[in-house]
Design an enzyme around this catalytic site. Structure first.
Site, PDB file in Angstrom:
ATOM      1  N   ARG A 164       8.136   5.274   6.996  1.00 44.99           N
ATOM      2  CA  ARG A 164       7.955   5.483   5.558  1.00 44.99           C
ATOM      3  C   ARG A 164       7.430   6.896   5.320  1.00 44.99           C
ATOM      4  O   ARG A 164       6.275   7.202   5.611  1.00 44.99           O
ATOM      5  CB  ARG A 164       6.976   4.450   4.973  1.00 44.99           C
ATOM      6  CG  ARG A 164       6.715   4.685   3.493  1.00 44.99           C
ATOM      7  CD  ARG A 164       6.154   3.484   2.747  1.00 44.99           C
ATOM      8  NE  ARG A 164       4.833   3.084   3.182  1.00 44.99           N
ATOM      9  CZ  ARG A 164       4.071   2.204   2.529  1.00 44.99           C
ATOM     10  NH1 ARG A 164       4.516   1.639   1.413  1.00 44.99           N
ATOM     11  NH2 ARG A 164       2.881   1.877   2.996  1.00 44.99           N
ATOM     12  N   ASP A 447      -5.193   0.225   1.577  1.00 45.07           N
ATOM     13  CA  ASP A 447      -4.524   1.512   1.697  1.00 45.07           C
ATOM     14  C   ASP A 447      -4.578   2.217   0.345  1.00 45.07           C
ATOM     15  O   ASP A 447      -5.319   1.799  -0.550  1.00 45.07           O
ATOM     16  CB  ASP A 447      -3.092   1.367   2.232  1.00 45.07           C
ATOM     17  CG  ASP A 447      -2.168   0.603   1.287  1.00 45.07           C
ATOM     18  OD1 ASP A 447      -2.546   0.379   0.116  1.00 45.07           O
ATOM     19  OD2 ASP A 447      -1.066   0.236   1.728  1.00 45.07           O
TER      20      ASP A 447
END
Length: 533
Positions: A164, A447
């Protein structure tokens, strides 16, 4: 080191960095930047115009100009690529050396190697993470912890690596092309593709990506153009790259089929990025009062009406076009407390069972200890089948009104929720500023999406004069007072010495600036990035 004309590296060159920052990789970065950076800026400006329209009373809906794409039943995406046929459980995490080994060994089918929300874009992480991926692809990776524990790759099959890169909005200030900062996403993409793309093909797999934070099919078209430019440059056949798109912004939920269409030669499906999706709901309609006001974030489950509509539409859109539908994150981290684990495992199992029953082909976990739970629930539905692409969900007919039905979400706005947002947001930011983007807080893996929701809810509640369940109104004075109280609590918890050595003052100042700003800042990570070397 020698670099191609017009390309400047401003970050330090550490050991082995030249294996990633090769002339070929940097030339590709330069080509991508010169071809696409102007478009990138235009599309980011278009995002701002859409938010301004929403603030002025506008709304979101399915696009009339792309109706033909949605109504044309003849097109499908490419068949699943090697290593991406069975995706019943995927693990996410940053690309530090220990996590790389543990994720690949975890028993998951796919590892989302995260250079975005679970990573801090310190220069050392940006390039060092790519080195770890290179060593993993060549099976030359090992790690010994400070305590002397050794980690190495197991024999046999490992999780398929899907990288990602950063979103379109994030810059990379340590690589400049013609004097301009580059796109963090294009840098991450180019460095991995150049170092590992052909090696993955030789391994019988391919260079695969997860694409974050997109808000329109035009942004997907730009990624598709980047893929074709890079494949041609590196003499890789077009269609070799495959990408799964995270549907994690409110606008993108109305353009799922269009996004699949733009990437159809390279598409590997869509993912329900639940945490960033909630962040985007707040961000998109932050000034619209009760109509789009979310309660405490932990009370917003995947079964509330607007989230249910979003996930069901995602499965329907994907399977209609032959694409994988991947479910959301289970963020729980196993605890030493058996009672905590028992309750949490039950919630995770129920969540994964719901996703599998709805037709998802797989789902995410954040910790190796949760892989088997996810795998078990999907295997109950899939059996020996690798996926359930044949479950077309033709019973699903989601309207724009259903996607926008935030108001019917049950739950309260509480002082406990306000305190949790402030505490978790500051704790996460402090870790992020030190270089760690995946942080365990209160038995959950947090996150950047967590911090974005936390500060966005505080901003929304403050600027819409929300009344808490205890009767108090959210004011600037109340927020500032809780910030100081939570900072004192954190100091007591971590100890005076650790507190003084940390980045707590910077974390507090960044969170305060973002949560109390008169104008809503688009992304927390942009000003935080400016505080990093």
């Amino acid at each position: 080191m020698d670099t191609p004309d017009g390309i400047e590296i401003t970050g330090p060159m550490h050991d082995r960095f030249d294996e990633i920052l090769t002339p070929t990789a940097l030339e590709l970065v330069g080509r991508l930047h010169r071809e696409l950076n102007g478009r990138r800026k235009e599309l980011l400006a278009a995002r701002k115009k859409r938010v301004e329209a929403l603030a002025n009373g506008g709304t979101l809906g399915f696009l009339e100009e792309t109706r033909q794409i949605r109504e044309d039943d003849s097109w499908r995406v490419a068949d699943p690529a090697p290593g991406l046929v069975d995706r019943r459980v995927e693990i996410t995490g940053p690309t530090d050396r220990k996590m790389t080994i543990n994720a690949l060994n975890s028993g998951a089918k796919v590892w989302l190697a995260d250079h975005e929300d679970a990573n801090t874009p310190l220069w050392e992480n940006v390039v060092g993470g790519q080195l770890n991926l290179l060593d993993a692809v060549t099976r030359n990776i090992d790690f010994t912890s400070p305590e002397g524990k050794s980690y190495s790759l197991k024999d046999g099959d490992l999780a398929t690596i899907v990288v990602r890169p950063r979103g379109w909005h994030l810059p990379e200030k340590h690589i400049k092309v013609d004097g301009e900062e580059t796109s963090g996403g294009l840098v991450d993409f180019a460095l991995y593709l150049t170092a590992c793309g052909q090696k993955q093909i030789d391994n019988g797999l391919g260079p695969y990506f997860y694409l974050p934070k997109m808000e329109s099919h035009l942004e997907a078209r730009m990624w598709n153009d980047a893929f074709n430019l890079a494949q041609d440059f590196l003499d890789i056949p077009r269609g070799t790259i495959r990408a799964t798109v995270l549907i994690e912004t409110y606008p993108a939920a109305f353009e799922m089929e269009e996004i699949l269409y733009e990437l159809r030669e390279h598409s590997a499906g869509l993912n329900a990025g639940r945490w960033d999706y909630m962040f985007s709901v707040i961000k998109s309609f932050r000034t619209r009062g009760d109509e789009f006001l979310l309660p405490d974030r932990n009370s917003v489950t995947m079964t509330v009406p607007f989230m249910r509509a979003y996930t069901e539409l995602l499965v329907r859109s994907c399977h209609k076009r032959g694409a994988h539908a991947i479910g959301g994150m289970a963020a729980f981290i196993p605890s030493k407390d058996p009672e905590v684990n028992e309750a949490a495992f039950k919630k995770v199992a129920d969540d994964k069972a719901r996703e599998a029953g709805d037709g998802f082909d797989g789902s995410w976990v954040a910790h190796p200890g949760m892989v088997e739970i996810c795998k078990e629930e999907f295997t109950k539905v899939l059996g020996d089948r690798p996926n359930q692409l044949d479950k077309l969900r033709e019973d699903v007919h989601v309207t724009a009104e259903q996607l926008l039905d935030v108001k019917s979400t049950p739950g309260d706005v509480t002082e406990e929720g306000l305190r949790a947002n402030i505490s978790v947001g500051i704790q996460y930011l402090e870790s992020w500023l030190r270089g760690s983007g995946a942080v365990g807080i209160n038995n959950l893996m947090e996150d950047a999406a967590t911090a974005e929701i936390s500060r966005s809810q505080v901003w929304q509640w403050l600027h819409n004069n929300v009344e808490l369940s205890n009767g108090h109104t959210v004011t600037r004075e109340l927020v500032e007072g809780i910030i100081e109280q939570e900072m004192a609590s954190i100091r007591d918890k971590v100890g005076e010495e650790a507190f003084e050595k940390g980045r707590w003052a910077d974390a507090r100042d960044t969170f305060t600036e973002m949560a109390l700003a008169d104008e809503y800042p688009d992304f927390l990570t942009l000003p935080a990035y400016e505080r990093m070397p």
